[in-house]
Design a protein around this motif. Structure first.
Motif, PDB file in Angstrom:
ATOM      1  N   ASN A  27       0.831  -1.211   0.000  1.00  0.00           N
ATOM      2  CA  ASN A  27       0.000   0.000   0.000  1.00  0.00           C
ATOM      3  C   ASN A  27       0.861   1.254   0.000  1.00  0.00           C
ATOM      4  O   ASN A  27       0.618   2.192  -0.753  1.00  0.00           O
ATOM      5  CB  ASN A  27      -0.893   0.015   1.250  1.00  0.00           C
ATOM      6  N   SER A  72      -9.816  -9.516   6.319  1.00  0.00           N
ATOM      7  CA  SER A  72      -8.394  -9.182   6.180  1.00  0.00           C
ATOM      8  C   SER A  72      -8.009  -7.883   6.875  1.00  0.00           C
ATOM      9  O   SER A  72      -6.907  -7.379   6.654  1.00  0.00           O
ATOM     10  CB  SER A  72      -8.024  -9.080   4.705  1.00  0.00           C
ATOM     11  N   THR A  89      -0.748   0.077   6.804  1.00  0.00           N
ATOM     12  CA  THR A  89      -2.155   0.484   6.799  1.00  0.00           C
ATOM     13  C   THR A  89      -2.315   1.966   7.088  1.00  0.00           C
ATOM     14  O   THR A  89      -1.686   2.503   8.000  1.00  0.00           O
ATOM     15  CB  THR A  89      -3.007  -0.320   7.814  1.00  0.00           C
TER      16      THR A  89
HETATM   17  C1  LIG Z   1      -8.844  -4.769   2.979  1.00  0.00           C
HETATM   18  C2  LIG Z   1      -7.589  -4.530   2.764  1.00  0.00           C
HETATM   19  O1  LIG Z   1      -7.262  -3.407   2.081  1.00  0.00           O
HETATM   20  C3  LIG Z   1      -5.995  -2.828   2.135  1.00  0.00           C
HETATM   21  C4  LIG Z   1      -5.829  -2.023   3.316  1.00  0.00           C
HETATM   22  C5  LIG Z   1      -5.481  -0.696   3.283  1.00  0.00           C
HETATM   23  C6  LIG Z   1      -5.196   0.092   4.531  1.00  0.00           C
HETATM   24  O2  LIG Z   1      -5.542  -0.363   5.641  1.00  0.00           O
HETATM   25  O3  LIG Z   1      -4.629   1.193   4.427  1.00  0.00           O
HETATM   26  C7  LIG Z   1      -5.367  -0.061   2.038  1.00  0.00           C
HETATM   27  C8  LIG Z   1      -5.568  -0.730   0.874  1.00  0.00           C
HETATM   28  C9  LIG Z   1      -5.832  -2.164   0.805  1.00  0.00           C
HETATM   29  O4  LIG Z   1      -4.762  -2.816   0.176  1.00  0.00           O
HETATM   30  C10 LIG Z   1      -6.562  -5.457   3.223  1.00  0.00           C
HETATM   31  O5  LIG Z   1      -5.544  -5.643   2.563  1.00  0.00           O
HETATM   32  O6  LIG Z   1      -6.812  -6.057   4.251  1.00  0.00           O
END
Ligand SMILES: C=C(O[C@@H]1C=C(C(=O)O)C=C[C@H]1O)C(=O)O
Length: 245
Positions: A27, A72, A89
């Motif tokens: 990310n 997730s 995150t």
């Molecule tokens: C739901 C998800 O989304 C991810 C989590 C994010 C974040 O918390 O900043 C941003 C984009 C996604 O790749 C995950 O990977 O668990």
């Protein structure tokens, strides 16, 4: 066009059968590749897209979002004090800060952190592994958002650097559409492939890719994004490209 995908399992259906050859990144790396002009198109966390609305436009066909439990992104229960989050995150951490009024120290090893903190926010493939193990959790971020806000929770949006060719962009959109269609018409092979790679039971990935994660952008998703930007106190400056007929 140079393309970046997110490295997590949620993005496999978007790219596995696309014929595209994206770089696969975290990310936090995804927005850097856009800013450094290493790629033209990418999926990036909504947080970073809005913070760099002078550089990118949103491409309103696909996003990564949920309506209800996401599996997730969970605040797992630890045995210490205070809260920690893994480094990669910003969206889920922002949501929990806004809805629960908590702040996070950052950690690289979530298992070790479970001994030191009362709650550890884990996202992505490692969170799926912890979910598969049945580790106790305080809240599932998607479930909390659904209960409190009742709109799509958008994690990542597809963006393009301002000025890239719309024609080339649409061929990327069409390739992703074809990949999703291939996955939906015969999901089991990819479910087995991803489950094998993550070393989790097939049902976890089946639930995740078929029920939790959603991709198709519609007006409800755009409305959800606007609400999310308000809740997370982010600028509402991200421009959405017009949809091609
Ligand atoms: C739901 C998800 O989304 C991810 C989590 C994010 C974040 O918390 O900043 C941003 C984009 C996604 O790749 C995950 O990977 O668990």
């Amino acid at each position: 066009m140079r393309i970046a995908r997110l490295k997590y399992a949620h993005s496999d259906p978007l790219f596995r059968y696309s014929g595209l050859n994206p770089v696969s990144v975290s990310n936090n790396e995804s927005i850097k590749l856009i800013l450094e002009e290493e790629v033209d198109v990418a999926f990036v966390p909504l947080t970073y897209a809005s913070q760099h609305c002078d550089v990118v436009n949103m491409v309103p066909y696909f996003a990564v979002y949920s309506r209800g439990p996401v599996l997730s992104a969970r605040l797992f229960k630890g045995s210490g004090k205070g809260y920690a989050a893994i480094e990669d995150t910003s969206v889920n951490a922002g949501v929990l800060s806004a809805l629960m009024g908590i702040s996070f120290e950052r950690v690289s090893d979530p298992y070790e952190a479970l001994r030191r903190y009362e709650g550890v926010l884990v996202i992505g493939d490692e969170a799926l592994r912890m979910t598969a193990l049945g580790l106790p959790y305080i809240t599932d971020v998607g479930e909390l958002w659904e209960r409190r806000i009742g709109k799509p929770l958008v994690y990542a949006v597809m963006v393009a650097r301002i000025g890239v060719s719309v024609g080339e962009l649409m061929s990327v959109v069409n390739a992703i559409k074809a990949s999703l269609n291939s996955f939906m018409s015969n999901p089991e092979p990819l479910i087995r492939e991803v489950a094998g790679r993550l070393n989790v039971p097939d049902w976890v990935i089946r639930d995740y890719l078929m029920k939790s994660i959603k991709y198709e952008v519609n007006d409800d998703v755009i409305d959800g994004i606007n609400t999310e930007l308000e809740v997370l106190k982010l600028h509402k400056c991200l421009r959405v490209l017009p949809r091609q007929q």
